[in-house]
Design a protein around this motif. Sequence first.
Motif, PDB file in Angstrom:
ATOM      1  N   ALA A 166     -12.664 -47.210  -3.499  1.00  0.00           N
ATOM      2  CA  ALA A 166     -11.773 -46.105  -3.847  1.00  0.00           C
ATOM      3  C   ALA A 166     -11.532 -46.172  -5.345  1.00  0.00           C
ATOM      4  O   ALA A 166     -10.966 -47.156  -5.830  1.00  0.00           O
ATOM      5  N   PRO A 167     -11.971 -45.183  -6.092  1.00  0.00           N
ATOM      6  CA  PRO A 167     -11.828 -45.225  -7.550  1.00  0.00           C
ATOM      7  C   PRO A 167     -10.368 -45.155  -8.002  1.00  0.00           C
ATOM      8  O   PRO A 167      -9.461 -44.940  -7.196  1.00  0.00           O
ATOM      9  N   ARG A 168     -10.161 -45.307  -9.303  1.00  0.00           N
ATOM     10  CA  ARG A 168      -8.810 -45.347  -9.864  1.00  0.00           C
ATOM     11  C   ARG A 168      -8.115 -43.987  -9.834  1.00  0.00           C
ATOM     12  O   ARG A 168      -6.896 -43.918  -9.941  1.00  0.00           O
ATOM     13  N   ASP A 169      -8.879 -42.921  -9.717  1.00  0.00           N
ATOM     14  CA  ASP A 169      -8.312 -41.573  -9.786  1.00  0.00           C
ATOM     15  C   ASP A 169      -7.208 -41.377  -8.754  1.00  0.00           C
ATOM     16  O   ASP A 169      -7.279 -41.886  -7.630  1.00  0.00           O
ATOM     17  N   TRP A 170      -6.228 -40.566  -9.120  1.00  0.00           N
ATOM     18  CA  TRP A 170      -5.135 -40.262  -8.205  1.00  0.00           C
ATOM     19  C   TRP A 170      -5.544 -39.233  -7.158  1.00  0.00           C
ATOM     20  O   TRP A 170      -4.885 -39.090  -6.141  1.00  0.00           O
ATOM     21  N   ILE A 212     -11.655 -52.167  -2.897  1.00  0.00           N
ATOM     22  CA  ILE A 212     -12.803 -52.265  -2.010  1.00  0.00           C
ATOM     23  C   ILE A 212     -12.328 -51.791  -0.641  1.00  0.00           C
ATOM     24  O   ILE A 212     -11.291 -52.229  -0.149  1.00  0.00           O
ATOM     25  N   MET A 213     -13.090 -50.891  -0.027  1.00  0.00           N
ATOM     26  CA  MET A 213     -12.653 -50.269   1.213  1.00  0.00           C
ATOM     27  C   MET A 213     -13.438 -50.788   2.419  1.00  0.00           C
ATOM     28  O   MET A 213     -14.663 -50.892   2.377  1.00  0.00           O
ATOM     29  N   PHE A 214     -12.693 -51.090   3.467  1.00  0.00           N
ATOM     30  CA  PHE A 214     -13.277 -51.582   4.713  1.00  0.00           C
ATOM     31  C   PHE A 214     -12.939 -50.606   5.838  1.00  0.00           C
ATOM     32  O   PHE A 214     -11.763 -50.438   6.165  1.00  0.00           O
ATOM     33  N   GLY A 235      -9.471 -45.932  10.827  1.00  0.00           N
ATOM     34  CA  GLY A 235      -8.615 -46.210   9.681  1.00  0.00           C
ATOM     35  C   GLY A 235      -9.377 -47.009   8.640  1.00  0.00           C
ATOM     36  O   GLY A 235     -10.584 -47.242   8.772  1.00  0.00           O
ATOM     37  N   PHE A 236      -8.644 -47.443   7.613  1.00  0.00           N
ATOM     38  CA  PHE A 236      -9.264 -48.197   6.529  1.00  0.00           C
ATOM     39  C   PHE A 236      -8.360 -49.319   6.055  1.00  0.00           C
ATOM     40  O   PHE A 236      -7.134 -49.258   6.194  1.00  0.00           O
ATOM     41  N   GLY A 237      -8.987 -50.347   5.503  1.00  0.00           N
ATOM     42  CA  GLY A 237      -8.267 -51.407   4.817  1.00  0.00           C
ATOM     43  C   GLY A 237      -8.805 -51.478   3.407  1.00  0.00           C
ATOM     44  O   GLY A 237     -10.009 -51.323   3.190  1.00  0.00           O
ATOM     45  N   GLY A 238      -7.922 -51.686   2.440  1.00  0.00           N
ATOM     46  CA  GLY A 238      -8.369 -51.747   1.044  1.00  0.00           C
ATOM     47  C   GLY A 238      -7.884 -53.007   0.364  1.00  0.00           C
ATOM     48  O   GLY A 238      -6.728 -53.411   0.531  1.00  0.00           O
ATOM     49  N   ARG A 239      -8.767 -53.625  -0.423  1.00  0.00           N
ATOM     50  CA  ARG A 239      -8.428 -54.857  -1.141  1.00  0.00           C
ATOM     51  C   ARG A 239      -8.597 -54.631  -2.633  1.00  0.00           C
ATOM     52  O   ARG A 239      -9.634 -54.117  -3.079  1.00  0.00           O
TER      53      ARG A 239
END
Length: 233
Positions: free
Chosen positions: A156-160, A199-201, A212-216
Amino acid sequence: MGFSISPETIENIKSRISIVDVAGQVVKLERAGSNFKGLCPFHNEKTPSFTISPDKGIFHCFGCGEGGDVISFVMKHRNMSYPEAIRFLAQEAGIRIEGDAESDKSFERRKRFYEINSLAGRYYFSELYQSAEALAYLKRRGISPNTAKKFGLGYAPRDWDGLLKAMEKEKVAPEELATLGLVIANKQKGYFDRFRHRIMFPIRNPRGQVIGFGGRVLDDSKPKYLNSPDTPL
């Protein structure tokens, strides 16, 4: 009109749904020979007496005496009526109950949500290969490109509003993304992406659908891990 469903449809639903998967969402199960055991969710106990037979598709608690099939389990645990439990399991199995308007509506809604999550997963996956920083991070963590591809990892990039803009092109409304926890509503500024610079899981159900998703994070930002909130899926 009363609820009517054929025995064939009920058997089809039960054959497509594993009672181990359903009960395993609320009970920590451990294999015991050909069966599974855990602490009963219907009464307090310290020694596991709740047993599931996957082959027979039934459960039984030797402590409180509760037992039955996967429909009985859902009715008891979720305090649902028989029709409600059937509809719930049909949704879980991805089966449409013909002639039942409520089932049709729920089926189409969940189908749409799965499609949106799939689109979001593809977006994160494509963004991973646009970010040298994210790829370098995975490499440092010993995650090969093949492993990343196998599990559908993304970035997921930094963009809002990166996901918002990408989903707008796919004709996905911000309200739908908010329902799935992919964006957050802001009264002053509309909507913004929940996951940024992570990083998206993808989190999948037993049928491989993304629920769903998990992000680190890649740095020392907080929270280190961020998961999707509760959603209809």
